[in-house]
Design an enzyme around this catalytic site. Structure first.
Site, PDB file in Angstrom:
ATOM      1  N   CYS A 210     -14.212 -16.397 -33.539  1.00  0.00           N
ATOM      2  CA  CYS A 210     -14.195 -15.026 -34.053  1.00  0.00           C
ATOM      3  C   CYS A 210     -13.753 -14.050 -32.966  1.00  0.00           C
ATOM      4  CB  CYS A 210     -15.568 -14.638 -34.591  1.00  0.00           C
ATOM      5  SG  CYS A 210     -16.935 -14.846 -33.423  1.00  0.00           S
ATOM      6  N   CYS A 362     -12.166   9.567   4.577  1.00  0.00           N
ATOM      7  CA  CYS A 362     -13.130   9.295   5.640  1.00  0.00           C
ATOM      8  C   CYS A 362     -14.038  10.515   5.813  1.00  0.00           C
ATOM      9  CB  CYS A 362     -12.408   8.974   6.944  1.00  0.00           C
ATOM     10  SG  CYS A 362     -13.504   8.706   8.356  1.00  0.00           S
ATOM     11  N   CYS A 365     -13.328  11.945   9.941  1.00  0.00           N
ATOM     12  CA  CYS A 365     -12.069  12.587  10.345  1.00  0.00           C
ATOM     13  C   CYS A 365     -11.297  13.173   9.169  1.00  0.00           C
ATOM     14  CB  CYS A 365     -11.189  11.600  11.095  1.00  0.00           C
ATOM     15  SG  CYS A 365     -10.606  10.219  10.090  1.00  0.00           S
ATOM     16  N   CYS A 422     -11.610   3.014   8.861  1.00  0.00           N
ATOM     17  CA  CYS A 422     -10.676   4.126   9.038  1.00  0.00           C
ATOM     18  C   CYS A 422      -9.702   3.777  10.156  1.00  0.00           C
ATOM     19  CB  CYS A 422     -11.424   5.415   9.356  1.00  0.00           C
ATOM     20  SG  CYS A 422     -10.353   6.840   9.638  1.00  0.00           S
ATOM     21  N   CYS A 425     -10.008   6.488  13.013  1.00  0.00           N
ATOM     22  CA  CYS A 425     -11.199   6.352  13.859  1.00  0.00           C
ATOM     23  C   CYS A 425     -11.289   4.966  14.501  1.00  0.00           C
ATOM     24  CB  CYS A 425     -12.455   6.607  13.044  1.00  0.00           C
ATOM     25  SG  CYS A 425     -12.559   8.258  12.303  1.00  0.00           S
ATOM     26  N   HIS A 506     -21.348 -12.387 -32.957  1.00  0.00           N
ATOM     27  CA  HIS A 506     -20.202 -12.466 -33.855  1.00  0.00           C
ATOM     28  C   HIS A 506     -19.273 -11.295 -33.592  1.00  0.00           C
ATOM     29  CE1 HIS A 506     -17.828 -13.573 -37.264  1.00  0.00           C
ATOM     30  NE2 HIS A 506     -18.083 -12.455 -37.937  1.00  0.00           N
TER      31      HIS A 506
END
Length: 549
Positions: A210, A362, A365, A422, A425, A506
């Site tokens: 089904c 981030c 920064c 990052c 960074c 179902h």
């Protein structure tokens, strides 16, 4: 239609052998034919799951069949269901008459698509014991959810709609001029037959299938997709070197047969040939266990896309562009979109594919990073505050589809074990992530995440989500730089409904007919007219929307 078939022996014989129309009084089938049917169906029985490479298609692994249904909404996780070994297919107590009706005229797999018009059959064996129940079930539009047994009626001629019936204008829903501009014309379906609507035909339940029938009904009622197959436009793009070209060919034959019907003829079609090809393409659908309709939809669209793939080209833009992050957002999206289409261009992509923009900032920064991903459907979480609501509440507490879309697009804080690395960074930092729609598909499929994969009780979220049938506006959940902001209105035309739980349930479908604009309930072999609007309740699982002209 429940997870345990009421007549497993009959279902096993039917699904393995009925690939052509059955003769009422045919000769008994030889043992050689039965063995050949077993070999055809057990195509993968001799191959171990580890020998099949699913990773090239982007699938993330295998888990057991009971837990994999909703294990991951962002990637496909096949569950390797046990392949039925064919033992005990015929017992000694079976009469020759029932044996001939169930297993005569076995068609070889290479010629399955050669006789598509021979698939339609009437359910003669069920006619004697369901007249009263079927008559009473047609009076209520919600009987598709309440009646969890197979039933259909046979009649000698289709019933035309009365002239007094409410016929709605569908020009705004399936406007051919709009779809022609989108290079997905629906002219192949011809003029609308308002008094004798087409595609009102049921599908036989082959034993817990089904979930497949529900998805197929929604796809067949997708006008630009059906026009592509009915007009035989697909044959010019069919890639016969692909592993899934037979899957595409069998789906096309099924769609053509369903669109040949006129009015509510109460006939049904046996989709055994398509089921076999689907099992070969995605091994976890071998056998007759219940599966997730969204999982099947993803595999089916993936197979059809590969079988209809246009010639691949080299990506026009380099992926290692050092100046990528300095470019404008629309330019970034365009380059990634063109690179994707260079390798994944097909009519399926034209209709169902959209693009998401993932933005990460981030927290230290403030460096912004963007990623663009294609999608064929969106899995929407149900907010926790609504998960316990199984009935409609006041307007202030009911869950709306917009609430699910809002949570999907809301910002998410990445911290703890989910720190973002990052590049500025040069270390992992706390960041904020948000997901927005950048390019809208022509047909939008929304999946409501009703199954909790983290719960040990295997529970289902029966929260009633109120969804609009017309005028769904996606602009609040789209990127502000999106080129599709002005064309982000969608109208509903199909619903895949699930009632029950993970242990037993179902599937049915509600679809808006292309010809008369009315809604119909497709409960396996039974088709019931609902009216001018579908039921909006807690059983809605997949929602099919099309872009408004």
């Amino acid at each position: 239609g429940w997870s345990r078939c009421q007549e497993p022996e009959a279902a096993e014989m039917q699904t393995r052998s009925a690939y052509r129309s059955r003769e009422r009084n045919g000769p008994p089938v030889s043992n050689a034919n039965l063995l050949r049917a077993r070999r055809e169906t057990d195509y993968y029985s001799s191959r171990s799951p580890s020998s099949i490479d699913f990773t090239s298609r982007g699938y993330t692994g295998a888990v057991n069949s009971s837990a994999s249904v909703h294990a991951n909404t962002n990637g496909l996780r096949p569950n390797y269901a046990r392949t039925f070994a064919g033992k005990g297919m015929i017992n000694e107590g079976s009469s020759k008459r029932s044996l001939a009706a169930s297993t005569s005229n076995i068609l070889d797999r290479d010629s399955v698509s050669a006789q598509p018009s021979m698939r339609v059959h009437s359910n003669h064996q069920e006619r004697s014991n369901r007249d009263e129940s079927a008559d009473s079930s047609r009076n209520s539009p919600t009987d598709g959810l309440k009646s969890l047994r197979l039933s259909s009626r046979s009649s000698s001629s289709p019933r035309p709609l009365d002239q007094s019936d409410s016929i709605r204008d569908l020009q705004g829903l399936w406007d051919d001029s709009f779809w022609q501009r989108c290079k997905c014309s629906i002219a192949g379906l011809g003029p609308r037959q308002k008094t004798m609507p087409r595609a009102l035909v049921g599908l036989s339940n082959l034993g817990n299938t089904c979930f497949m029938n529900s998805v197929l009904q929604c796809l067949v009622n997708t006008a630009p997709l059906s026009a592509y197959f009915v007009a035989d436009e697909y044959s010019g793009e069919l890639n016969r070197s692909s592993k899934s070209w037979q899957l595409v060919d069998d789906y096309a034959s099924l769609a053509k047969d369903m669109w040949k019907s006129r009015g509510q003829s109460n006939s049904s079609i046996n989709p055994s040939a398509l089921k076999m090809q689907l099992s070969r393409w995605a091994r976890q659908f071998s056998g007759y266990e219940q599966h997730d309709s969204q999982e099947l939809l993803r595999f089916l669209l993936d197979g059809m896309q590969e079988g209809l793939m246009r010639p691949k080209r080299e990506p026009p833009w380099p992926y290692d562009d050092k100046e990528f992050e300095e470019r404008s957002i629309p330019e970034q999206s365009r380059r990634m979109w063109e690179n994707y289409l260079a390798r994944n261009n097909s009519h399926i992509t034209d209709i169902f594919c959209g693009q998401l923009r993932s933005r990460v900032v981030c927290a230290t920064c403030k460096k912004e990073s963007n990623c663009y991903d294609p999608f064929m459907d969106l899995s929407l979480p149900i907010p926790k505050k609504f998960q316990g609501l199984s009935k409609w509440r006041s307007s202030g507490t009911e869950c709306r589809l917009e609430d699910c879309l809002k949570q999907f697009a809301d910002e998410e804080r990445l911290e703890g074990h989910e720190l973002y690395y990052c590049s500025r960074c040069n270390k992992h930092q706390v960041a904020v992530k948000e997901m927005k729609i950048f390019r809208c598909p022509l047909v939008l499929v929304l999946h409501l995440k009703r199954f909790d994969k983290r719960s040990s009780s295997r529970s289902k979220l029966n929260a009633a989500v109120r969804f609009p049938t017309t005028g769904l506006d996606l602009s609040p959940y789209m990127s502000s730089d999106s080129p599709d902001l002005s064309g982000s209105i969608f109208d509903l035309y199909g619903i895949s409904n699930h009632s029950g739980s993970l242990d037993g349930g179902h599937y049915i479908a509600h679809c808006r007919n292309f010809d008369d604009g009315l809604w119909y309930c497709f409960n396996d072999t039974r088709v019931t007219r609902v009216g001018s609007a579908p039921p909006v309740d807690e059983s809605a699982y997949l929602l099919f929307y099309c872009k408004r002209a």
